[in-house]
Write a protein that holds these residues in place. Structure first.
Motif, mmCIF file in Angstrom:
data_model
loop_
_atom_site.group_PDB
_atom_site.id
_atom_site.type_symbol
_atom_site.label_atom_id
_atom_site.label_comp_id
_atom_site.label_asym_id
_atom_site.label_seq_id
_atom_site.Cartn_x
_atom_site.Cartn_y
_atom_site.Cartn_z
ATOM 1 N N VAL A 142 -5.047 -1.820 0.265
ATOM 2 C CA VAL A 142 -4.349 -1.948 -1.360
ATOM 3 C C VAL A 142 -5.378 -0.901 -2.062
ATOM 4 O O VAL A 142 -4.687 -0.590 -2.704
ATOM 5 C CB VAL A 142 -4.368 -3.622 -1.269
ATOM 6 C CG1 VAL A 142 -3.702 -3.592 -2.249
ATOM 7 C CG2 VAL A 142 -3.184 -3.497 -0.289
ATOM 8 N N VAL A 143 -6.643 -1.594 -1.561
ATOM 9 C CA VAL A 143 -7.443 -0.925 -2.805
ATOM 10 C C VAL A 143 -7.562 0.590 -2.772
ATOM 11 O O VAL A 143 -7.469 1.443 -3.813
ATOM 12 C CB VAL A 143 -9.282 -1.430 -2.757
ATOM 13 C CG1 VAL A 143 -9.931 -1.283 -3.829
ATOM 14 C CG2 VAL A 143 -8.670 -3.314 -3.366
ATOM 15 N N TYR B 239 3.717 -6.346 -6.231
ATOM 16 C CA TYR B 239 2.436 -6.329 -6.295
ATOM 17 C C TYR B 239 1.561 -7.681 -6.799
ATOM 18 O O TYR B 239 0.201 -7.385 -6.242
ATOM 19 C CB TYR B 239 1.799 -4.997 -7.399
ATOM 20 C CG TYR B 239 3.177 -4.246 -7.014
ATOM 21 C CD1 TYR B 239 2.278 -3.398 -5.688
ATOM 22 C CD2 TYR B 239 3.796 -3.277 -8.106
ATOM 23 C CE1 TYR B 239 2.863 -1.844 -5.126
ATOM 24 C CE2 TYR B 239 4.899 -2.553 -7.347
ATOM 25 C CZ TYR B 239 3.898 -1.826 -6.660
ATOM 26 O OH TYR B 239 4.420 -0.653 -5.780
ATOM 27 N N ALA C 56 0.601 -1.120 -0.373
ATOM 28 C CA ALA C 56 -0.105 -0.293 -0.309
ATOM 29 C C ALA C 56 0.656 1.364 0.049
ATOM 30 O O ALA C 56 0.502 2.037 -0.677
ATOM 31 C CB ALA C 56 -0.720 0.021 1.062
ATOM 32 N N ILE D 118 2.848 1.779 -3.508
ATOM 33 C CA ILE D 118 1.382 2.051 -4.368
ATOM 34 C C ILE D 118 1.328 3.830 -3.499
ATOM 35 O O ILE D 118 0.919 4.534 -5.308
ATOM 36 C CB ILE D 118 0.070 1.214 -4.285
ATOM 37 C CG1 ILE D 118 0.214 -0.092 -5.055
ATOM 38 C CG2 ILE D 118 -1.199 2.363 -5.518
ATOM 39 C CD1 ILE D 118 -0.690 -0.949 -4.668
ATOM 40 N N THR E 276 -8.646 -3.794 -11.895
ATOM 41 C CA THR E 276 -8.808 -4.818 -10.821
ATOM 42 C C THR E 276 -8.457 -3.778 -9.417
ATOM 43 O O THR E 276 -9.202 -4.935 -8.585
ATOM 44 C CB THR E 276 -6.827 -4.047 -10.673
ATOM 45 O OG1 THR E 276 -6.357 -4.729 -12.247
ATOM 46 C CG2 THR E 276 -6.010 -5.756 -10.000
ATOM 47 N N ALA E 277 -8.074 -2.822 -9.255
ATOM 48 C CA ALA E 277 -9.084 -2.172 -7.818
ATOM 49 C C ALA E 277 -10.594 -2.562 -7.480
ATOM 50 O O ALA E 277 -10.914 -3.210 -6.607
ATOM 51 C CB ALA E 277 -8.679 -1.069 -7.612
ATOM 52 N N ALA F 109 -5.409 -0.344 -14.392
ATOM 53 C CA ALA F 109 -5.481 -0.390 -12.282
ATOM 54 C C ALA F 109 -6.871 -0.547 -11.750
ATOM 55 O O ALA F 109 -7.107 -0.519 -11.128
ATOM 56 C CB ALA F 109 -4.187 0.865 -12.459
ATOM 57 N N GLY F 110 -7.807 0.401 -12.625
ATOM 58 C CA GLY F 110 -9.050 1.274 -11.996
ATOM 59 C C GLY F 110 -9.888 -0.729 -11.824
ATOM 60 O O GLY F 110 -10.363 -0.828 -11.263
ATOM 61 N N LEU G 3 -4.825 2.024 -4.285
ATOM 62 C CA LEU G 3 -4.658 2.176 -6.103
ATOM 63 C C LEU G 3 -5.252 3.458 -6.103
ATOM 64 O O LEU G 3 -5.342 3.836 -7.179
ATOM 65 C CB LEU G 3 -5.003 0.262 -6.005
ATOM 66 C CG LEU G 3 -4.892 0.400 -8.076
ATOM 67 C CD1 LEU G 3 -3.416 0.314 -7.731
ATOM 68 C CD2 LEU G 3 -5.371 -0.834 -7.801
ATOM 69 N N TRP G 4 -6.599 3.955 -5.394
ATOM 70 C CA TRP G 4 -7.440 4.799 -6.031
ATOM 71 C C TRP G 4 -6.708 5.922 -5.762
ATOM 72 O O TRP G 4 -6.710 6.661 -6.750
ATOM 73 C CB TRP G 4 -8.541 4.445 -5.288
ATOM 74 C CG TRP G 4 -9.703 3.521 -5.980
ATOM 75 C CD1 TRP G 4 -10.084 2.195 -5.331
ATOM 76 C CD2 TRP G 4 -10.539 3.204 -7.222
ATOM 77 N NE1 TRP G 4 -11.157 1.581 -5.680
ATOM 78 C CE2 TRP G 4 -10.763 1.730 -6.923
ATOM 79 C CE3 TRP G 4 -10.280 4.061 -8.734
ATOM 80 C CZ2 TRP G 4 -11.622 1.734 -8.825
ATOM 81 C CZ3 TRP G 4 -11.257 4.402 -9.189
ATOM 82 C CH2 TRP G 4 -11.630 2.620 -10.143
#
Length: 247
Positions: A171-172, A138, A35, A38, A196-197, A193-194, A175-176
């Motif tokens: 983690v999500v 990751y 996290a 990222i 995946t999240a 990436a979006g 990423l956002w």
């Protein structure tokens, strides 16, 4: 009296608790490492911390992750309730106990080990090659989460489910956050990436509801360890469905 002694002996050993604790802490530390990597990567510059301080924190978290991961592996091998064998720690899917789910843990360990070894020779390897290998961290994280959920015999506990949910949210969320501060350009990478999240929580929730949270998971996961008996009947353990008290 003898039945009580046998029942006590059938309970989880200190090695089991050490294995579970080591694996859980390693997952939390890996989550924090991923996290952080990222959230502060790319063009974003933290305001209150210098870049070298963030890098030092990231490196220290990585080292602690490997320490607790080593504790998790060693105690699992020493615990004789389930005989894993040293080969299963480096070669995926050869364990007789829950081969798929233990194998995922081996894959995560191999990925993290590759990162650690290449970091030791980072200057000789070159920045570009090292960075390519570093991205494996990751990939190791979701593999480790599925390993923990599929192998852990305490997955049904509310506290453990809350921990998995917290790791996933961290983690999500990171990423956002990264996508929000990414700026223009690289539309394809940001879209990937979006997606995946958004997909990872759905896939994990579907797996949990159809797998570890359902009765009979110990049998379907494969390689159920032998269960100790008291008076000819299975002795109760911390796990459901006659599962072995082991990760």
């Amino acid at each position: 009296m003898s039945a009580l002694v046998t029942l006590a002996a059938a309970g989880p050993s200190p090695l089991w608790y050490a294995t579970r604790a080591g694996g859980t802490v390693a997952l939390v530390l890996l989550t924090a490492t991923v996290a952080l990597g990222i959230a502060v990567g790319g063009r974003y510059e933290p305001r209150r911390l210098a870049r070298f301080e963030v890098s030092a924190l990231h490196r220290n978290l990585s080292v602690l992750t490997l320490v607790f991961l080593a504790l998790h592996i060693v105690t699992a091998l020493l615990d004789t309730f389930v005989h894993l064998g040293w080969l299963a720690t480096v070669v995926p899917f050869v364990s007789s106990y829950r081969p798929l789910w233990v194998g995922l843990g081996t894959v995560a360990f191999d990925l993290l080990l590759a990162i650690a070894l290449t970091s030791a020779v980072r200057l000789r390897l070159g920045q570009r090659r090292w960075k390519a290998v570093h991205w494996l961290a990751y990939g190791a994280w979701p593999v480790a989460v599925f390993h923990a959920a599929g192998t852990g015999t305490d997955t049904r506990l509310a506290q453990q489910l809350a921990l998995y949910a917290g790791c996933l949210a961290l983690v999500v969320g990171a990423l956002w956050w990264r996508l929000y501060h990414a700026g223009p350009g690289r539309v394809a990478a940001r879209l990937w990436a979006g997606v995946t999240a958004a997909a990872v929580p759905v896939v994990l929730a579907a797996f949990m509801n159809s797998g570890p949270l359902q009765p009979g998971w110990a049998h379907r996961a494969g390689g159920t360890a032998p269960v100790a008996t008291v008076g000819g009947r299975p002795a109760p353990t911390p796990a459901d469905d006659g599962e072995a008290p082991h990760d």
